[in-house]
Design an enzyme around this catalytic site. Structure first.
Site, PDB file in Angstrom:
ATOM      1  N   SER A  68      40.610  47.095  56.837  1.00  0.00           N
ATOM      2  CA  SER A  68      39.376  46.983  57.637  1.00  0.00           C
ATOM      3  C   SER A  68      38.663  45.657  57.346  1.00  0.00           C
ATOM      4  CB  SER A  68      38.453  48.176  57.409  1.00  0.00           C
ATOM      5  OG  SER A  68      37.941  48.167  56.105  1.00  0.00           O
ATOM      6  N   ASN A  69      38.754  45.188  56.110  1.00  0.00           N
ATOM      7  CA  ASN A  69      38.160  43.871  55.809  1.00  0.00           C
ATOM      8  C   ASN A  69      38.939  42.755  56.496  1.00  0.00           C
ATOM      9  OD1 ASN A  69      35.762  43.881  53.829  1.00  0.00           O
ATOM     10  ND2 ASN A  69      37.136  45.461  53.018  1.00  0.00           N
TER      11      ASN A  69
ATOM     12  N   HIS B 175      34.831  43.480  45.979  1.00  0.00           N
ATOM     13  CA  HIS B 175      34.955  44.639  45.100  1.00  0.00           C
ATOM     14  C   HIS B 175      33.820  45.605  45.416  1.00  0.00           C
ATOM     15  CE1 HIS B 175      35.942  46.940  41.545  1.00  0.00           C
ATOM     16  NE2 HIS B 175      34.642  46.985  41.278  1.00  0.00           N
TER      17      HIS B 175
ATOM     18  N   ASP C  22      38.005  41.635  38.080  1.00  0.00           N
ATOM     19  CA  ASP C  22      36.689  41.880  38.689  1.00  0.00           C
ATOM     20  C   ASP C  22      35.550  41.224  37.904  1.00  0.00           C
ATOM     21  OD1 ASP C  22      37.985  43.472  40.612  1.00  0.00           O
ATOM     22  OD2 ASP C  22      37.747  45.286  39.410  1.00  0.00           O
TER      23      ASP C  22
END
Ligand code: GRF
Length: 215
Positions: free
Chosen positions: A16-17, A112, A148
């Site tokens: 979706s991104n 993230h 991250d």
């Protein structure tokens, strides 16, 4: 980066991104050239989205590779063919080799689903709810070898409402990712945001915190 950067998007899942990025490219709001989409799984729906947009959809199959090093080599070879300026991780569920991350330092982004530095790693929605957090969100950050942990460029923040579940929270945060990710990529592509001395600089100013967008 000179002109629209050649960009490769790495995916593992729904994409979706990726779709949000492709939509912004098409509308002219995002000036990058997506030269390829690479997945570590051939079943990723993101690959269909790439194909529909006329972009080479490639798989470097992690399971078939049999080992981390074979996968890393396959990925490096595929990237060498595509010659990207910019690498965009969009739901890519593998840890990249330190060598690759270093090669693309300042040219690799990730989104993230947490307000980093809170909740690196997996299951961020559940962990935020269990911890009784007042808000949650997503962060676009430069990728560094520590997971991250790279400095944040843009953050989307949502209040946690009474009755929120993992699903409802995910839906609201995901919608925010679709807003902030193309925007942050555009800043990097235009040279407005860059990684220097371990920090993000935006329009020549060192950011102490990522720029925050509220729901
Ligand atoms: C997103 O929530 C992103 O934050 C995380 O993986 C998810 C990918 O979703 N890194 P999609 O494949 O872009 O729909």
């Amino acid at each position: 980066m000179n002109g629209a950067p050649r960009t490769v998007v790495l995916v593992s899942g729904d994409g979706s991104n990726l779709q949000a990025i492709l939509d912004q490219c098409r509308s002219g709001a995002l000036d990058i050239i997506v030269v390829g989409v690479i997945s570590d799984r051939s079943a990723a729906r993101a690959l269909e989205r790439a194909t529909r947009a006329g972009i080479p959809a490639l798989t470097v199959d992690y399971s078939a590779a049999g080992s981390r090093s074979v996968f890393d080599t396959g990925l490096a070879t595929t990237l060498a063919d595509l010659q990207p300026d910019l690498l965009v991780l969009a739901g890519f569920m593998r840890i990249l080799s330190t060598e690759l991350v270093e090669k693309f330092r300042g040219r690799m982004l990730n989104v993230h689903p947490s307000l980093l530095p809170k909740f690196p790693g997996l299951h961020t929605y559940r962990r935020a709810l269990e911890a009784g957090e007042r808000d949650h969100g997503a962060t676009v950050h430069f990728v560094i070898p520590e997971l991250d942990a790279g400095p944040g460029i843009l953050q989307y923040r949502v209040p946690i409402r009474r009755g929120d579940t993992e699903t409802s929270l995910r839906e609201r945060v995901r919608a925010g990712e679709h807003l902030i990710y193309p925007r942050a990529i555009a800043w990097v592509a235009a040279g407005r945001a860059l990684l220097k001395d371990g920090a993000v600089w935006l329009d020549g100013v060192r950011l102490e915190q990522p720029v925050v967008v509220h729901e």
